[in-house]
Design a protein around this motif. Structure first.
Motif, PDB file in Angstrom:
ATOM      1  N   GLY A 274       0.806  -1.227   0.000  1.00 22.17           N
ATOM      2  CA  GLY A 274       0.000   0.000   0.000  1.00 22.17           C
ATOM      3  C   GLY A 274       0.828   1.261   0.000  1.00 22.17           C
ATOM      4  O   GLY A 274       0.397   2.313  -0.454  1.00 22.17           O
ATOM      5  N   ARG A 275       2.057   1.172   0.545  1.00 17.08           N
ATOM      6  CA  ARG A 275       2.846   2.398   0.747  1.00 17.08           C
ATOM      7  C   ARG A 275       4.226   2.182   0.147  1.00 17.08           C
ATOM      8  O   ARG A 275       4.874   1.174   0.445  1.00 17.08           O
ATOM      9  CB  ARG A 275       2.952   2.661   2.251  1.00 17.08           C
ATOM     10  CG  ARG A 275       3.739   3.884   2.647  1.00 17.08           C
ATOM     11  CD  ARG A 275       3.696   4.071   4.175  1.00 17.08           C
ATOM     12  NE  ARG A 275       4.338   5.313   4.584  1.00 17.08           N
ATOM     13  CZ  ARG A 275       5.617   5.419   4.911  1.00 17.08           C
ATOM     14  NH1 ARG A 275       6.396   4.352   4.903  1.00 17.08           N
ATOM     15  NH2 ARG A 275       6.125   6.584   5.258  1.00 17.08           N
ATOM     16  N   ILE A 276       4.645   3.119  -0.690  1.00 20.63           N
ATOM     17  CA  ILE A 276       6.025   3.039  -1.191  1.00 20.63           C
ATOM     18  C   ILE A 276       6.712   4.386  -0.973  1.00 20.63           C
ATOM     19  O   ILE A 276       6.061   5.412  -0.821  1.00 20.63           O
ATOM     20  CB  ILE A 276       6.119   2.658  -2.693  1.00 20.63           C
ATOM     21  CG1 ILE A 276       5.390   3.678  -3.568  1.00 20.63           C
ATOM     22  CG2 ILE A 276       5.606   1.263  -2.954  1.00 20.63           C
ATOM     23  CD1 ILE A 276       5.687   3.499  -5.050  1.00 20.63           C
ATOM     24  N   SER A 277       8.042   4.326  -0.952  1.00 20.69           N
ATOM     25  CA  SER A 277       8.840   5.544  -0.827  1.00 20.69           C
ATOM     26  C   SER A 277       9.541   5.799  -2.141  1.00 20.69           C
ATOM     27  O   SER A 277      10.194   4.899  -2.673  1.00 20.69           O
ATOM     28  CB  SER A 277       9.939   5.320   0.210  1.00 20.69           C
ATOM     29  OG  SER A 277       9.640   5.945   1.393  1.00 20.69           O
ATOM     30  N   VAL A 278       9.413   6.991  -2.661  1.00 19.28           N
ATOM     31  CA  VAL A 278      10.191   7.417  -3.829  1.00 19.28           C
ATOM     32  C   VAL A 278      10.972   8.631  -3.352  1.00 19.28           C
ATOM     33  O   VAL A 278      10.385   9.657  -3.044  1.00 19.28           O
ATOM     34  CB  VAL A 278       9.264   7.810  -5.007  1.00 19.28           C
ATOM     35  CG1 VAL A 278      10.085   8.295  -6.197  1.00 19.28           C
ATOM     36  CG2 VAL A 278       8.356   6.654  -5.410  1.00 19.28           C
ATOM     37  N   ASN A 279      12.287   8.499  -3.237  1.00 21.50           N
ATOM     38  CA  ASN A 279      13.045   9.503  -2.493  1.00 21.50           C
ATOM     39  C   ASN A 279      13.881  10.421  -3.366  1.00 21.50           C
ATOM     40  O   ASN A 279      14.918  10.006  -3.875  1.00 21.50           O
ATOM     41  CB  ASN A 279      13.968   8.796  -1.491  1.00 21.50           C
ATOM     42  CG  ASN A 279      13.171   8.000  -0.477  1.00 21.50           C
ATOM     43  OD1 ASN A 279      12.029   8.339  -0.181  1.00 21.50           O
ATOM     44  ND2 ASN A 279      13.769   6.956   0.058  1.00 21.50           N
ATOM     45  N   PRO A 280      13.454  11.682  -3.493  1.00 22.32           N
ATOM     46  CA  PRO A 280      14.279  12.605  -4.285  1.00 22.32           C
ATOM     47  C   PRO A 280      15.554  13.018  -3.552  1.00 22.32           C
ATOM     48  O   PRO A 280      16.577  13.249  -4.157  1.00 22.32           O
ATOM     49  CB  PRO A 280      13.373  13.823  -4.484  1.00 22.32           C
ATOM     50  CG  PRO A 280      12.269  13.724  -3.499  1.00 22.32           C
ATOM     51  CD  PRO A 280      12.206  12.295  -3.031  1.00 22.32           C
ATOM     52  N   GLN A 281      15.510  13.159  -2.240  1.00 24.12           N
ATOM     53  CA  GLN A 281      16.557  13.749  -1.366  1.00 24.12           C
ATOM     54  C   GLN A 281      16.740  15.223  -1.671  1.00 24.12           C
ATOM     55  O   GLN A 281      16.755  16.057  -0.797  1.00 24.12           O
ATOM     56  CB  GLN A 281      17.901  13.011  -1.439  1.00 24.12           C
ATOM     57  CG  GLN A 281      17.822  11.493  -1.300  1.00 24.12           C
ATOM     58  CD  GLN A 281      17.178  11.002  -0.023  1.00 24.12           C
ATOM     59  OE1 GLN A 281      16.590  11.764   0.721  1.00 24.12           O
ATOM     60  NE2 GLN A 281      17.238   9.702   0.236  1.00 24.12           N
ATOM     61  N   THR A 282      16.913  15.577  -2.951  1.00 28.01           N
ATOM     62  CA  THR A 282      16.986  16.976  -3.381  1.00 28.01           C
ATOM     63  C   THR A 282      16.535  17.010  -4.836  1.00 28.01           C
ATOM     64  O   THR A 282      16.619  15.996  -5.528  1.00 28.01           O
ATOM     65  CB  THR A 282      18.427  17.520  -3.282  1.00 28.01           C
ATOM     66  OG1 THR A 282      18.490  18.792  -3.967  1.00 28.01           O
ATOM     67  CG2 THR A 282      19.438  16.601  -3.917  1.00 28.01           C
ATOM     68  N   PHE A 283      16.066  18.177  -5.275  1.00 34.39           N
ATOM     69  CA  PHE A 283      15.740  18.291  -6.704  1.00 34.39           C
ATOM     70  C   PHE A 283      16.859  19.000  -7.468  1.00 34.39           C
ATOM     71  O   PHE A 283      16.655  19.453  -8.585  1.00 34.39           O
ATOM     72  CB  PHE A 283      14.381  18.978  -6.895  1.00 34.39           C
ATOM     73  CG  PHE A 283      13.249  17.987  -6.818  1.00 34.39           C
ATOM     74  CD1 PHE A 283      12.864  17.251  -7.937  1.00 34.39           C
ATOM     75  CD2 PHE A 283      12.590  17.747  -5.623  1.00 34.39           C
ATOM     76  CE1 PHE A 283      11.857  16.305  -7.861  1.00 34.39           C
ATOM     77  CE2 PHE A 283      11.574  16.805  -5.538  1.00 34.39           C
ATOM     78  CZ  PHE A 283      11.203  16.082  -6.661  1.00 34.39           C
ATOM     79  N   SER A 284      18.039  19.113  -6.858  1.00 35.71           N
ATOM     80  CA  SER A 284      19.191  19.694  -7.577  1.00 35.71           C
ATOM     81  C   SER A 284      20.030  18.562  -8.182  1.00 35.71           C
ATOM     82  O   SER A 284      20.568  17.727  -7.454  1.00 35.71           O
ATOM     83  CB  SER A 284      20.049  20.508  -6.613  1.00 35.71           C
ATOM     84  OG  SER A 284      21.357  20.618  -7.138  1.00 35.71           O
ATOM     85  N   ASP A 285      20.157  18.564  -9.506  1.00 35.59           N
ATOM     86  CA  ASP A 285      20.952  17.515 -10.161  1.00 35.59           C
ATOM     87  C   ASP A 285      22.425  17.605  -9.776  1.00 35.59           C
ATOM     88  O   ASP A 285      23.110  16.583  -9.644  1.00 35.59           O
ATOM     89  CB  ASP A 285      20.794  17.600 -11.683  1.00 35.59           C
ATOM     90  CG  ASP A 285      19.423  17.094 -12.117  1.00 35.59           C
ATOM     91  OD1 ASP A 285      18.751  16.425 -11.294  1.00 35.59           O
ATOM     92  OD2 ASP A 285      19.003  17.384 -13.247  1.00 35.59           O
ATOM     93  N   ALA A 286      22.904  18.849  -9.577  1.00 36.69           N
ATOM     94  CA  ALA A 286      24.324  19.012  -9.211  1.00 36.69           C
ATOM     95  C   ALA A 286      24.577  18.360  -7.854  1.00 36.69           C
ATOM     96  O   ALA A 286      25.581  17.659  -7.658  1.00 36.69           O
ATOM     97  CB  ALA A 286      24.674  20.497  -9.174  1.00 36.69           C
ATOM     98  N   THR A 287      23.658  18.564  -6.903  1.00 38.13           N
ATOM     99  CA  THR A 287      23.851  17.955  -5.574  1.00 38.13           C
ATOM    100  C   THR A 287      23.745  16.440  -5.668  1.00 38.13           C
ATOM    101  O   THR A 287      24.532  15.718  -5.045  1.00 38.13           O
ATOM    102  CB  THR A 287      22.812  18.499  -4.565  1.00 38.13           C
ATOM    103  OG1 THR A 287      22.782  19.907  -4.650  1.00 38.13           O
ATOM    104  CG2 THR A 287      23.118  18.055  -3.157  1.00 38.13           C
TER     105      THR A 287
END
Ligand code: SF4
Length: 483
Positions: A274-287
């Motif tokens: 039922g629950r999944i995690s999709v983790n960006p951490q940051t939306f900066s490609d450089a980081t």
């Protein structure tokens, strides 16, 4: 770098007092025998009262406490008084006010619950956190909100347990990672690992049957579970769901967006995750590049869109404050992207640079460290996250702290009403027994009559784990069936 010599009256206090020093000075060397700053703790008993004194040779701070009874109570009272005296000394020397005051433990909520069990209202307990432990008004109110969100969810039903399944593989290693997870490489270990894990799941299920317990909430984490092939992960879930039917909650971390595709999402959905995690951490490609994640923010958006298309109606997103090179504008952009996407829950981490991470090595070599300026920055980011998320309808529902965290801050899980993760609450508040399978995982068992928690750790090394899965089952049998 400052070095500290710490002399204390009781050996059992040493680690606690070291932790207080590090609230102010960071990860400095502290020893019993040498150091530029010499701090001394002494204990005195006088007329039914104990006095804990702490001095740096210039100023003396003392706290009195009534002489307690019973060994545990005694140690606890001395510990609190000595820590507070040292906290006040360090605070006045440095002019720094750590947000969590003199608290150095992982779970500040525990003290709130303790105060409420002793008869205080939530408001009184909040005030006590500020007055006795010098917790900031902001953090004390955070604790109160969390406790309100946990109402009705904190105590699992009787005769239930929670399950953790560990998948210790990742596509690449993040620079801040301190988990024992390995890079998947050519994948040669994934198939034998899947077999060993299923063996451990089946063996553990027998123990749960003997004990008459049923599964409440399950969490598949890692590592990155979706780094396995669709077939391997499907086999693991099939075995676990057959052994432990009818759970109220299944979470699978699909953390790295570059490991998610339509086939895997469909596989998870059809099995009832039922629950999944999709983790960006940051939306900066450089980081992302700098911290060693092999995906872009575009991958995160694609994976999130696919998960929605597949019908997932509870998605969690993890983000990290105070990543290297990120300023407030960059963090705000990440927050804005997350709130636009509107996942049902968001976990905000403060960067913890542990000694075992590549980032710790890199910063040590560069002579850098997380200093107080970084700490103030991190604190602003964490406050901004709370403001943005709360005004968007998310509420904080669990919290934990780690050592070496930027600014001595915290990780907080936020959720829209009705979307708090039961596993996270039970595990963090230590109200649920956790059966943990897989390399490096740790089962945690509660013995309420004795008010005791015991743990059984699995081997961390993946190859050793594979060849010794039966021994992992035996360790659990000893832990769980002993009473
Ligand atoms: S995804 Fe998590 S477990 Fe894997 S390397 Fe990164 S921080 Fe470590």
């Amino acid at each position: 770098m400052t070095t500290v010599r710490l002399t204390c009256a009781f050996e059992y206090l040493r680690q606690e007092l070291n932790d207080v020093v590090r609230l102010f000075l960071g990860d400095v060397p502290i020893s019993e025998s040498e150091g530029a700053l010499h701090i001394t703790h002494t204990h005195e008993a006088a007329g039914g009262v104990w006095i804990e004194r702490v001095t740096d040779g210039k100023s003396v701070y003392a706290r009195k406490t009534p002489a307690a009874r019973g060994e545990l109570e005694e140690k606890r009272a001395v510990k609190r008084a000595a820590k507070t005296a040292l906290f006040l000394l360090m605070r006045d020397r440095s002019g720094i006010n750590p947000p969590w005051g003199s608290l150095t433990g992982i779970r500040p909520t525990r003290l709130m619950y303790e105060a409420m069990e002793a008869g205080l209202s939530a408001g009184e307990a909040e005030a006590r956190m500020r007055e006795e432990f010098y917790v900031s008004a902001e953090k004390a109110s955070l604790l109160r909100e969390i406790i309100e969100m946990q109402r009705g969810l904190i105590d699992p039903p009787e005769n239930t347990f929670d399950l953790y399944i560990g998948i210790p593989f990742c596509v690449t290693r993040c620079a801040y990672c301190s988990f024992s997870s390995g890079e998947i490489g050519n994948g040669r270990l994934t198939e034998p690992y899947t077999d060993a894990l299923i063996r451990e799941i089946r063996g553990s299920a027998e123990i749960m049957r003997e004990k008459g317990l049923s599964l409440r909430a399950a969490y598949v984490g890692g590592g990155t579970p979706t780094a396995l092939s669709c077939t391997q992960l499907g086999r693991i879930l099939d075995a676990a769901m057959e052994c432990f039917p009818n759970a109220a909650e299944w979470t699978v971390e699909a953390g790295r967006p570059d490991t998610i595709d339509r086939e895997k999402l469909l596989m998870l959905k059809t099995r009832g995750v039922g629950r999944i995690s999709v983790n960006p951490q940051t939306f900066s490609d450089a980081t992302l590049k700098l911290i060693g994640r092999a995906h872009t923010s575009g991958d995160t958006l694609r994976a999130y869109g696919l998960a929605r298309e597949t019908g997932f109606d509870h998605i969690n997103m993890d983000i990290i404050a105070a990543l290297p090179g990120e300023d407030m504008d960059m963090f705000t952009r990440t927050l804005d992207r997350v709130t636009e996407l509107a996942p049902e829950s968001v976990t905000v981490h403060s960067l913890a640079i542990k000694r075992s991470s590549k980032l710790h090595e890199a910063l040590t070599v560069a002579g850098d460290s997380h200093n107080q300026a970084d700490a103030a920055y991190a604190a602003d980011m964490i406050s901004a996250a709370r403001g943005t998320l709360e005004s968007g309808g998310w509420r904080p529902y669990y919290l934990y702290r780690q050592k070496y965290m930027a600014g001595n801050l915290e990780n907080v899980g936020y959720a829209k009403p009705g979307y708090a993760c039961l596993y996270n609450i039970g595990n963090m508040e230590e109200t649920a027994c956790v059966l943990a399978v897989g390399a490096g995982s740790i089962s945690k068992w509660l013995f309420p009559r004795e008010k005791r928690i015991e743990r059984a750790a699995n081997l961390k090394n993946i190859e050793e784990y594979i060849s010794r899965a039966d021994e992992m089952i035996a360790r659990k049998r000893e832990l769980i069936l002993k009473d």
